[in-house]
Design a protein around this motif. Sequence first.
Motif, mmCIF file in Angstrom:
data_model
loop_
_atom_site.group_PDB
_atom_site.id
_atom_site.type_symbol
_atom_site.label_atom_id
_atom_site.label_comp_id
_atom_site.label_asym_id
_atom_site.label_seq_id
_atom_site.Cartn_x
_atom_site.Cartn_y
_atom_site.Cartn_z
ATOM 1 N N GLY A 189 0.793 -1.219 0.000
ATOM 2 C CA GLY A 189 0.000 0.000 0.000
ATOM 3 C C GLY A 189 0.826 1.269 0.000
ATOM 4 N N ASN A 190 0.202 2.356 0.434
ATOM 5 C CA ASN A 190 0.767 3.694 0.464
ATOM 6 C C ASN A 190 2.197 3.689 1.015
ATOM 7 O OD1 ASN A 190 0.916 6.466 0.416
ATOM 8 N ND2 ASN A 190 -0.629 6.825 1.975
ATOM 9 N N PRO A 191 3.172 4.213 0.271
ATOM 10 C CA PRO A 191 3.117 5.085 -0.912
ATOM 11 C C PRO A 191 3.218 4.343 -2.254
ATOM 12 C CG PRO A 191 5.356 4.999 -0.114
ATOM 13 C CD PRO A 191 4.555 4.120 0.809
ATOM 14 N N ASN A 192 3.053 3.023 -2.220
ATOM 15 C CA ASN A 192 3.181 2.223 -3.431
ATOM 16 C C ASN A 192 1.810 1.685 -3.819
ATOM 17 O OD1 ASN A 192 6.198 2.345 -3.080
ATOM 18 N ND2 ASN A 192 5.668 1.186 -1.243
ATOM 19 N N ILE A 193 1.755 0.874 -4.841
ATOM 20 C CA ILE A 193 0.490 0.262 -5.223
ATOM 21 C C ILE A 193 0.787 -1.024 -5.977
ATOM 22 C CG2 ILE A 193 0.281 1.478 -7.443
ATOM 23 C CD1 ILE A 193 -2.755 1.734 -6.778
ATOM 24 N N ILE A 194 -0.096 -1.992 -5.837
ATOM 25 C CA ILE A 194 0.036 -3.240 -6.580
ATOM 26 C C ILE A 194 -1.055 -3.289 -7.648
ATOM 27 C CG2 ILE A 194 -1.379 -4.595 -4.957
ATOM 28 C CD1 ILE A 194 0.629 -6.938 -5.546
ATOM 29 N N LEU A 195 -0.672 -3.732 -8.822
ATOM 30 C CA LEU A 195 -1.591 -3.800 -9.960
ATOM 31 C C LEU A 195 -1.777 -5.240 -10.395
ATOM 32 C CD1 LEU A 195 -0.201 -0.913 -12.201
ATOM 33 C CD2 LEU A 195 -2.139 -0.801 -10.636
ATOM 34 N N GLY A 196 -2.855 -5.456 -11.130
ATOM 35 C CA GLY A 196 -3.091 -6.769 -11.727
ATOM 36 C C GLY A 196 -3.859 -6.595 -13.019
ATOM 37 N N SER A 197 -3.652 -7.514 -13.945
ATOM 38 C CA SER A 197 -4.411 -7.492 -15.192
ATOM 39 C C SER A 197 -5.167 -8.805 -15.340
ATOM 40 C CB SER A 197 -3.490 -7.295 -16.395
ATOM 41 O OG SER A 197 -4.231 -7.409 -17.598
ATOM 42 N N TRP A 198 -6.491 -8.689 -15.455
ATOM 43 C CA TRP A 198 -7.348 -9.848 -15.703
ATOM 44 C C TRP A 198 -7.939 -9.780 -17.110
ATOM 45 C CZ3 TRP A 198 -10.743 -9.910 -10.593
ATOM 46 C CH2 TRP A 198 -9.931 -10.245 -9.504
ATOM 47 N N MET A 199 -7.376 -8.942 -17.962
ATOM 48 C CA MET A 199 -7.985 -8.709 -19.269
ATOM 49 C C MET A 199 -7.969 -9.935 -20.175
ATOM 50 S SD MET A 199 -7.058 -4.751 -20.273
ATOM 51 C CE MET A 199 -5.307 -4.831 -19.879
ATOM 52 N N SER A 200 -7.069 -10.870 -19.914
ATOM 53 C CA SER A 200 -7.004 -12.067 -20.758
ATOM 54 C C SER A 200 -7.801 -13.225 -20.180
ATOM 55 C CB SER A 200 -5.547 -12.496 -20.950
ATOM 56 O OG SER A 200 -4.976 -12.863 -19.705
ATOM 57 N N MET A 201 -8.435 -13.024 -19.039
ATOM 58 C CA MET A 201 -9.131 -14.126 -18.364
ATOM 59 C C MET A 201 -10.593 -14.183 -18.793
ATOM 60 S SD MET A 201 -7.552 -14.099 -14.541
ATOM 61 C CE MET A 201 -5.787 -13.921 -14.261
ATOM 62 N N PRO A 202 -11.043 -15.338 -19.287
ATOM 63 C CA PRO A 202 -12.411 -15.462 -19.826
ATOM 64 C C PRO A 202 -13.460 -15.718 -18.758
ATOM 65 C CG PRO A 202 -11.225 -17.510 -20.152
ATOM 66 C CD PRO A 202 -10.239 -16.561 -19.512
ATOM 67 N N PHE A 203 -13.648 -14.769 -17.837
ATOM 68 C CA PHE A 203 -14.636 -14.924 -16.770
ATOM 69 C C PHE A 203 -16.037 -15.192 -17.317
ATOM 70 C CE2 PHE A 203 -11.548 -11.731 -15.108
ATOM 71 C CZ PHE A 203 -11.005 -12.501 -14.102
ATOM 72 N N TYR A 204 -16.363 -14.514 -18.393
ATOM 73 C CA TYR A 204 -17.750 -14.510 -18.857
ATOM 74 C C TYR A 204 -18.097 -15.736 -19.707
ATOM 75 C CZ TYR A 204 -17.889 -9.947 -16.786
ATOM 76 O OH TYR A 204 -17.841 -8.921 -15.869
ATOM 77 N N GLU A 205 -17.200 -16.733 -19.708
ATOM 78 C CA GLU A 205 -17.515 -18.015 -20.344
ATOM 79 C C GLU A 205 -18.124 -18.991 -19.341
ATOM 80 O OE1 GLU A 205 -17.245 -18.475 -23.650
ATOM 81 O OE2 GLU A 205 -16.693 -16.344 -23.623
ATOM 82 N N ALA A 206 -18.291 -18.575 -18.100
ATOM 83 C CA ALA A 206 -18.817 -19.465 -17.052
ATOM 84 C C ALA A 206 -20.338 -19.573 -17.143
ATOM 85 C CB ALA A 206 -18.398 -18.952 -15.672
ATOM 86 N N ASP A 207 -20.795 -20.351 -18.103
ATOM 87 C CA ASP A 207 -22.226 -20.562 -18.339
ATOM 88 C C ASP A 207 -22.627 -21.910 -17.749
ATOM 89 O OD1 ASP A 207 -24.782 -20.959 -19.253
ATOM 90 O OD2 ASP A 207 -24.305 -20.782 -21.378
ATOM 91 N N PHE A 208 -23.367 -21.885 -16.644
ATOM 92 C CA PHE A 208 -23.834 -23.103 -15.977
ATOM 93 C C PHE A 208 -25.195 -23.569 -16.506
ATOM 94 C CE2 PHE A 208 -20.866 -21.289 -12.891
ATOM 95 C CZ PHE A 208 -20.184 -22.408 -12.427
ATOM 96 N N GLY A 209 -25.549 -23.074 -17.692
ATOM 97 C CA GLY A 209 -26.874 -23.356 -18.216
ATOM 98 C C GLY A 209 -27.840 -22.222 -17.927
ATOM 99 N N LEU A 210 -27.309 -21.141 -17.354
ATOM 100 C CA LEU A 210 -28.100 -19.949 -17.037
ATOM 101 C C LEU A 210 -27.833 -18.835 -18.036
ATOM 102 C CD1 LEU A 210 -27.247 -19.819 -13.212
ATOM 103 C CD2 LEU A 210 -29.283 -20.828 -14.233
ATOM 104 N N GLY A 211 -27.030 -19.120 -19.051
ATOM 105 C CA GLY A 211 -26.513 -18.063 -19.896
ATOM 106 C C GLY A 211 -25.230 -17.534 -19.274
ATOM 107 N N LYS A 212 -24.553 -16.672 -19.985
ATOM 108 C CA LYS A 212 -23.318 -16.106 -19.463
ATOM 109 C C LYS A 212 -23.624 -15.087 -18.365
ATOM 110 C CE LYS A 212 -20.653 -16.800 -23.680
ATOM 111 N NZ LYS A 212 -19.783 -16.196 -24.714
ATOM 112 N N PRO A 213 -22.732 -14.936 -17.385
ATOM 113 C CA PRO A 213 -22.965 -13.945 -16.328
ATOM 114 C C PRO A 213 -22.966 -12.537 -16.899
ATOM 115 C CG PRO A 213 -20.709 -14.749 -16.235
ATOM 116 C CD PRO A 213 -21.423 -15.595 -17.243
ATOM 117 N N PHE A 214 -23.787 -11.665 -16.314
ATOM 118 C CA PHE A 214 -23.749 -10.266 -16.742
ATOM 119 C C PHE A 214 -22.790 -9.469 -15.871
ATOM 120 C CE2 PHE A 214 -26.773 -9.613 -13.289
ATOM 121 C CZ PHE A 214 -26.498 -8.326 -12.853
ATOM 122 N N TYR A 215 -22.351 -10.081 -14.750
ATOM 123 C CA TYR A 215 -21.372 -9.398 -13.894
ATOM 124 C C TYR A 215 -20.448 -10.435 -13.275
ATOM 125 C CZ TYR A 215 -19.150 -6.814 -10.125
ATOM 126 O OH TYR A 215 -18.206 -6.248 -9.292
#
Length: 470
Positions: free
Chosen positions: A394-420
Amino acid sequence: MVTILGTHTVIPKEETPKGLLWLSDNDQLWRWSHTPSIYVYKSKQNNNTVLVERMRDSLSEILVHYYPLAGRLNWTAGGRLELDCNANGALLLEAESKKSMAEYGDFTPNQPGIKELIPAVDYSRQMNELPLFLAQVTKFHGGDGGFAVGILWSHPLGDGLAAIRFINSWAKLTRGAKLDPSELPFLDRSALKSTEPLTSPRFDHREFKPLPLILGRTDNIEEQKKKKTFALLKLTSEHVQKLKKNAIVTENGNGNGNGNGPHNQSQRPYSRFEVISAHIWRCACKARNLEENQPTVVKFNVDIRNRMNPPLPQNYFGNALGPTVTPTCYLKEITSQPISYAAQKIREAVKKVSNHEFVKSQMDYVAGFENRWDLIRTPYLEKGEYRADVPFFGNPNIILGSWMSMPFYEADFGLGKPFYFGPAGVCPYDRAVIALMPDEDGDNGYAVVVYMHFQVEHMKDFIKYFWEDI
């Protein structure tokens, strides 16, 4: 209010290997508790019990392939984590809320009641009694219906990509599809085992050394104790392009003003991650109102699966993250120089972990902490593990992460894809995660979002600068 209707311990459908599974040194770096996240679905399916039965059956099936998740963690005498593959099972809860979906707001961790959508864990119990994977399926009240799937994931078992691949495979089985052989996990972690005898590190691994403190301080205990909050910041494609354009303009402009800047007209344009990370760093520095000569760095992890030589198997299941840190900068440099200055520092940190020899040296460095893992393992600050000699980002530094390559929205349990999809808890230190969220107006149907965890006293100013400086 949420009522738990059923609690199911789910074991692998077939006999699975038993005994201890070696966890790599990379697995030892993460806090021993669970990471919470949440998926939200708009499905109007009425029968929660039938859905949970399908999810339970498919969870039992997927655990045959991912049998380490049905095991339990233990401490060794030297403070190392080890995994007992005892098939004690994962936990699946069926729940029902008296609230409608709308009453939960935007489902971010600051919203009242979000915790009730996530399984509860009693951390006063012995570690070897705690399931490593827990999921809670909650049906919302009212005609609009909808479901939430709250997840608790044990980070020492695997990183974010490993978790998402598991959940997406579980979802695929739930909706009646079959897994391709290429989707099965690679469980052998010996590829990340240091050779014996240990080789001395060949690089100065600043990423594992203490980060800058606030000037005048001798430790960061005070910053560890400060309350954090959460904000969801959604960037349009126009916002992202403007940040990238600003970086190009300043890169090709008059330099950074100190005669030794990184500006090079021939280098490739800065990526989304580089410019958004630079923007976050600059806004954090402005919001904190520290001294101009305050040292500051950004730390983040890079997926090393394809950076090893040879690369790790495609579906390597475990933690395969290489920590890296930017060069130390002064606050005035970050806030007064063009955005390309900070973006270049981010790029330099990425480049370090792109070197196979650096990654191997990093592994040797970490292995040298045998019997002293607590000095480099992320502490469980929510449990009050405040210490001056452990990592804090934390302060005065910060940690970052990138989830842009992670296919979260492919988790379809038969309900359709998640909207969030998003985190279901506030991080105990300042952290920003860059991810994607479905958006009809976004690039390829997605918009960039920033999950921002920041000190309460500075969040208002951070948000102000975040929008003003674009």
